[in-house]
Design a protein around this motif. Structure first.
Motif, PDB file in Angstrom:
ATOM      1  N   GLU A  46      -3.305  -0.107  12.667  1.00 28.50           N
ATOM      2  CA  GLU A  46      -2.005  -0.360  12.049  1.00 28.50           C
ATOM      3  C   GLU A  46      -0.841   0.080  12.950  1.00 28.50           C
ATOM      4  OE1 GLU A  46      -1.110  -1.905   9.245  1.00 28.50           O
ATOM      5  OE2 GLU A  46       0.967  -1.434   9.706  1.00 28.50           O
TER       6      GLU A  46
ATOM      7  N   TRP B 280      -7.732   4.624   5.471  1.00 27.81           N
ATOM      8  CA  TRP B 280      -7.766   3.454   4.578  1.00 27.81           C
ATOM      9  C   TRP B 280      -6.643   3.486   3.539  1.00 27.81           C
ATOM     10  CZ3 TRP B 280     -11.810   6.862   5.398  1.00 27.81           C
ATOM     11  CH2 TRP B 280     -11.956   7.888   4.450  1.00 27.81           C
ATOM     12  N   LEU B 281      -6.004   4.627   3.409  1.00 25.28           N
ATOM     13  CA  LEU B 281      -4.846   4.678   2.503  1.00 25.28           C
ATOM     14  C   LEU B 281      -3.559   4.237   3.191  1.00 25.28           C
ATOM     15  CD1 LEU B 281      -5.477   8.026   0.565  1.00 25.28           C
ATOM     16  CD2 LEU B 281      -5.857   5.676  -0.238  1.00 25.28           C
ATOM     17  N   HIS B 282      -3.633   4.015   4.495  1.00 26.03           N
ATOM     18  CA  HIS B 282      -2.420   3.641   5.229  1.00 26.03           C
ATOM     19  C   HIS B 282      -2.604   2.431   6.146  1.00 26.03           C
ATOM     20  CE1 HIS B 282      -0.243   7.156   3.784  1.00 26.03           C
ATOM     21  NE2 HIS B 282      -1.365   7.827   3.954  1.00 26.03           N
ATOM     22  N   ASP B 283      -3.819   1.933   6.227  1.00 30.60           N
ATOM     23  CA  ASP B 283      -4.077   0.736   7.027  1.00 30.60           C
ATOM     24  C   ASP B 283      -4.893  -0.220   6.171  1.00 30.60           C
ATOM     25  OD1 ASP B 283      -5.092  -1.250   8.690  1.00 30.60           O
ATOM     26  OD2 ASP B 283      -5.307   0.095  10.413  1.00 30.60           O
ATOM     27  N   PRO B 284      -4.314  -1.380   5.816  1.00 29.86           N
ATOM     28  CA  PRO B 284      -5.018  -2.278   4.893  1.00 29.86           C
ATOM     29  C   PRO B 284      -6.297  -2.877   5.461  1.00 29.86           C
ATOM     30  CG  PRO B 284      -2.998  -3.309   5.717  1.00 29.86           C
ATOM     31  CD  PRO B 284      -2.974  -1.872   6.187  1.00 29.86           C
ATOM     32  N   LEU B 285      -6.509  -2.761   6.778  1.00 27.89           N
ATOM     33  CA  LEU B 285      -7.719  -3.352   7.356  1.00 27.89           C
ATOM     34  C   LEU B 285      -8.835  -2.323   7.566  1.00 27.89           C
ATOM     35  CD1 LEU B 285      -6.297  -5.924   9.939  1.00 27.89           C
ATOM     36  CD2 LEU B 285      -6.688  -6.175   7.498  1.00 27.89           C
ATOM     37  N   VAL B 286      -8.565  -1.060   7.249  1.00 25.40           N
ATOM     38  CA  VAL B 286      -9.607  -0.035   7.409  1.00 25.40           C
ATOM     39  C   VAL B 286     -10.418   0.064   6.121  1.00 25.40           C
ATOM     40  CG1 VAL B 286     -10.021   2.447   7.707  1.00 25.40           C
ATOM     41  CG2 VAL B 286      -8.369   1.275   9.160  1.00 25.40           C
ATOM     42  N   HIS B 287     -11.739   0.096   6.275  1.00 27.13           N
ATOM     43  CA  HIS B 287     -12.616   0.223   5.115  1.00 27.13           C
ATOM     44  C   HIS B 287     -12.764   1.697   4.741  1.00 27.13           C
ATOM     45  CE1 HIS B 287     -13.219  -3.797   6.306  1.00 27.13           C
ATOM     46  NE2 HIS B 287     -14.048  -3.536   7.291  1.00 27.13           N
ATOM     47  N   GLU B 288     -13.042   1.929   3.481  1.00 30.19           N
ATOM     48  CA  GLU B 288     -13.177   3.309   3.010  1.00 30.19           C
ATOM     49  C   GLU B 288     -14.555   3.849   3.409  1.00 30.19           C
ATOM     50  OE1 GLU B 288     -12.284   3.879  -1.126  1.00 30.19           O
ATOM     51  OE2 GLU B 288     -12.991   5.937  -1.082  1.00 30.19           O
TER      52      GLU B 288
ATOM     53  N   LEU C  18       0.350   4.052  13.373  1.00 28.22           N
ATOM     54  CA  LEU C  18      -0.270   4.973  12.414  1.00 28.22           C
ATOM     55  C   LEU C  18      -1.113   6.035  13.110  1.00 28.22           C
ATOM     56  CD1 LEU C  18      -1.068   5.834   9.545  1.00 28.22           C
ATOM     57  CD2 LEU C  18      -2.838   4.048   9.585  1.00 28.22           C
TER      58      LEU C  18
ATOM     59  N   MET D  37       0.829  -1.211   0.000  1.00 29.66           N
ATOM     60  CA  MET D  37       0.000   0.000   0.000  1.00 29.66           C
ATOM     61  C   MET D  37       0.860   1.258   0.000  1.00 29.66           C
ATOM     62  SD  MET D  37      -2.482   0.626   3.246  1.00 29.66           S
ATOM     63  CE  MET D  37      -4.134   0.457   2.608  1.00 29.66           C
ATOM     64  N   GLU D  38       1.906   1.241   0.783  1.00 31.36           N
ATOM     65  CA  GLU D  38       2.783   2.412   0.840  1.00 31.36           C
ATOM     66  C   GLU D  38       3.616   2.522  -0.437  1.00 31.36           C
ATOM     67  OE1 GLU D  38       2.263   4.727   2.788  1.00 31.36           O
ATOM     68  OE2 GLU D  38       1.224   3.812   4.490  1.00 31.36           O
TER      69      GLU D  38
END
Lengths: 556, 556
Positions: free
Chosen positions: B262, B301-309, B167, A433-434
């Motif tokens: 994250e 969500w752009l920095h934590d893969p488990l967060v939904h948009e 994060l 992602m980063e």
């Protein structure tokens, strides 16, 4: 006396065939040598002009006609039933046929339309085929296991047999879709070819020397043959994208939690490191949107605990085509794509560059080798216990494509080992992602890459028992990205000769090289995937539609 | 020579104390017998009027002052540092103190404000405390393990020690928050009392005979003491809600994937059947919203893969208070809430009914016994291997509250067993969801219940080593619902006598009854939780704010 597995399988195979009306049965089934490509003019000989017109219209075009009353649901349904019946005879792509129920449903929709002067829903009268993981009332689900015949997911006497319905089945009906057949899958769902002991090996309609792909291979073959305008498959390692690509169709692998999987049959249900997802395969990109958007209009998050409350977001479809940037994976660092696949990727890159788009090399960290190492661990968590239990229900043997599952269950991962994989997966998602974020510093627009162009497999399609490398599809599953398959061209013995002086970097590389044969592949569809970030279905489909247009313009 | 665990723990405990400026040190720490309640007038004796004014303003009130320039970040920060320093001396609630860095950060924000005539972000100058799972640059994370001291999550020489940042830590700083301390946790995080071998047992500021709860107990005590206007905890079985409730504060347990986890330290990271979530504890409901909304404005969500948009959705805050309906759980079918908790639930129901709201009995299928049976399996997946490995790093003994983890690791679940739990969990979520949908047929409004009123624990707070039943919090984690804790009243020896003729239905029921003592509990905070559906943070916080107002109105 209990029937042998062979007797049960034969009875089921015959029962499927018996569902095909006499007048739709073919007098002779040509061999691949006799008839390699059964699409287009070959199939046209069996169809009326109206049937050809209907079945060669995409889903969006069909609902334009059915929701306006230009076509009746019944005539549309019958046309697709007919073409699907031919498909099955030539390709072995169906596990369930229920044309009578479909025509009755279509008639009910027509009656509704006549009475209300309005369609029953956005999918009014649209035939939709389903992979044999969907439960449909009145219909069996064998999922390619002989031992599941006459049961509910392998269990007898549950009261759910032919009664229970998957959530999306019900939603599709509520939206006005007509369900008429369920498509073949490989037993276990864990191979990229579609084969089981019930209907056998599913052939590629464009090139019957090749596999239609898997595990949604029956779906891919059927849609590729235009026996269905759109159908649903599932994807845990490429199972929507592989058959979409192999058959030159469009396919959507949404991120997990976008479309409802509730109530579907599955293999090793409960493995939740990488979730299987459901998505459409269709003859056009805009049809993927129609289906995804329609399903989301039913608010599936109120009925599926794993679906996130993400309605269709029209604003995210609004792509600025003057600013799109692309990443491209020409080689994943492990296996060299075969010549036709390389050419397809190049065609896309050139067409986009010609349209003034920036395309940058995609060189992510972590690399795909590391990602795949993590992903493949999830495939062996249970030592194939579920697969062996399922074979044992009937005593049937595994198909050769499943040799890697062994003759008996292997050791299982324990909780600490699974947790360690989950942590590694999340760390890799974060790092990737980063990397994606960091591409903002590499593009002229100053924004991160919009989508990544990637092969789906090293080959345009697989030769029987030669599909050995899944790396080009599986990376997307680990990262849980959105992917849309876009057909690009056809394989050509003139344009795509065997690589001379090829030096394999590893066994997989050698196997992919060896599997390619310009004559066998000549004429086979070649496709790529466009990979978007997680939950970017609106944007990725919109870009796929745009790229398809750019490719079409470039070809003319 | 290697230090013994006792030496390491003592050195760390002393180092924490040494971070408290001389002028803020108390001459004498009263016993609980000498001073049961150290909030309010008791603590006021140590503070200036201005300090009292600042520290008794909620987060929303503070940012109104700091973003307008009425208060400087430095004066606000110093006031909370002072009150937090007193809190720690009376309650053992901190594991890290970094007041100097905080005041320097606050000064930088003030300089920014002076230069730009504008705040640096929506949380400009707001002190925010963090549970000791957050990594903060320059600060250690022991998470209550002696063996983690001087390491990064138990590993030496990683280069991440005191450098790596979670994060959300970075996001909070970017939003203008001032970080100044990290709060105590129980070793393993898996108990509802907060105790470790470093700073000992964390006391409840309203009633020092009682626990402040856990596992975010240091956070609960600190916010309850008003040594912090808002802090972040985590919750996998009640660990935000229990300390919020026990200290009479507001707490948000969001659904998984809403706020970023994250880069946080954790116990048994990688168990992904029920995920731990991060959320705020604050002195007002509107402060929960401020923090959640601010964090989401950073697009995690752009920095934590488990967060939904899922950005903050203002339209979902717009509740129609003329139509709200409530479910109520007065008894979960297993353990009888103690008298003050029952009274609190009744107070909420009566106040709502008086305001013309409908409150219906909540009798879900599956019942909570079935849900808890599934949830508690996830707690023993690894046979407490992670806990024992962590103890072993230093040789420290487990605290008595963790006796259920045994003297050595137990057997682990294998992949098939974990998968079976995952399937059961999903089926229970589905069934419960449909029960919730079905309440539309029971309400006068014809809509499903908006939120469910439930106890958080059988007791207002726990007596030391007597917190035995987690059923009232854990059901929410299995179902992944949103929950907001709302304080209701205080325990009263007059109003809440021991139940006469109590007949226990089971051992847990007897234990809860036995743990209650009207004299010990007299004056302790009593709270309830409002449970909303998955990902309904906006709506559930809005209703909590409304219910708090209704309760206030009813009391006057």
């Amino acid at each position: 006396m209990t029937a042998s597995w062979e007797q049960t399988a034969t009875a089921k195979r015959n029962a499927i065939y018996e569902k095909i009306p006499q007048e739709w049965r073919l007098a002779k089934i040509p061999t691949a040598e006799e008839q390699k490509d059964v699409t287009g003019t070959y199939v046209h000989q069996f169809l009326s002009e109206k049937e050809i017109e209907i079945t060669e219209t995409d889903a969006v075009g069909i609902v334009e006609k059915t929701t306006s009353g230009a076509w009746t649901a019944v005539e549309v349904t019958k046309a697709f039933c007919h073409r699907a019946a031919i498909a099955h005879q030539l390709l072995n792509c169906l596990l369930e046929i229920f044309f009578d129920a479909a025509i009755a449903d279509a008639q009910a929709y027509d009656d509704y339309f006549a009475k209300n002067k309005a369609p029953i829903g956005p999918l009014h009268g649209l035939p939709v085929s389903l992979k044999d993981q969907f439960h449909v009332k009145g219909v069996e689900t064998s999922m390619g296991y002989v031992g599941w015949i006459g049961t509910f997911e392998g269990k007898k006497g549950t009261g759910k047999e032919k009664v229970f319905e998957s959530l999306m089945t019900t939603e599709l009906k509520d939206l006005g879709a007509v369900l008429y057949c369920k498509t073949s899958v490989p037993m276990t769902l864990m191979t990229g070819e579609t084969i089981n002991n019930i209907v056998g090996f599913c052939l590629n309609p464009k090139d019957r020397f090749l596999s239609a792909g898997g595990s949604s291979g029956g779906e891919g073959a059927l849609v590729g043959f235009k026996g269905s305008p759109v159908g649903f498959g599932t994807d845990i390692g490429g199972s929507i994208r592989i058959p979409a690509a192999f058959n030159g169709m469009y396919g959507l692998r949404p991120s997990a939690g976008r479309l409802p999987y509730e109530g579907m049959a599955n293999s090793w249900d409960g493995q939740n490191t990488i979730l299987s997802v459901v998505g459409p395969i269709a003859t056009s990109a805009r049809s993927l949107k129609l289906l995804a958007k329609s399903i989301l209009s039913t608010k599936p998050w109120l009925h599926d605990p794993l679906v996130h409350e993400l309605p269709w977001r029209p604003e995210q479809e609004q792509i600025d085509t003057s600013k799109l940037t692309f990443g491209v994976i020409k080689h994943d660092g492990i296996v060299t794509p075969t010549p036709p696949v390389r050419r397809a990727v190049d065609m896309v890159v050139k067409a986009l560059e010609k349209s003034s788009h920036e395309v940058i090399d995609w060189s992510p960290t972590p690399n795909h080798e590391a990602i795949l190492k993590t992903a493949f661990k999830t495939w062996i968590y249970d030592g194939a216990a579920h697969a062996h239990e399922s074979y044992a229900l009937s005593g049937e043997p595994a198909v050769p494509q499943l040799a890697n599952f062994g003759d008996e269950p292997g050791p299982q991962y324990n909780a600490s080992q699974i947790a360690a994989v989950n942590v590694t997966k999340r760390q890799q998602q974060k790092e990737y992602m980063e990397y994606w974020n960091s591409t903002a510093s590499k593009t002229k627009s100053g924004a991160p890459v919009d989508v990544v162009i990637s092969p789906v497999a090293p080959y345009p399609a697989a030769r029987r028992e030669l599909f050995k490398y899944y790396g080009y599809s599986v990376w997307v599953n680990l990262l849980d990205y959105t992917s849309v398959v876009v057909p690009v061209t056809v394989s050509s013995k003139e344009l795509d000769p065997v690589d001379k002086d090829f030096k394999a970097a590893n066994t997989s590389d050698q196997e992919a090289h060896d599997a390619y044969d310009p004559d066998i592949y000549d004429g086979a569809a070649v496709s790529i995937q466009l990979v978007g970030r997680r939950h970017q279905e609106e944007k990725t489909i919109a870009i796929a539609e745009y790229v398809a247009k750019v490719l079409k313009d470039a070809a003319t």
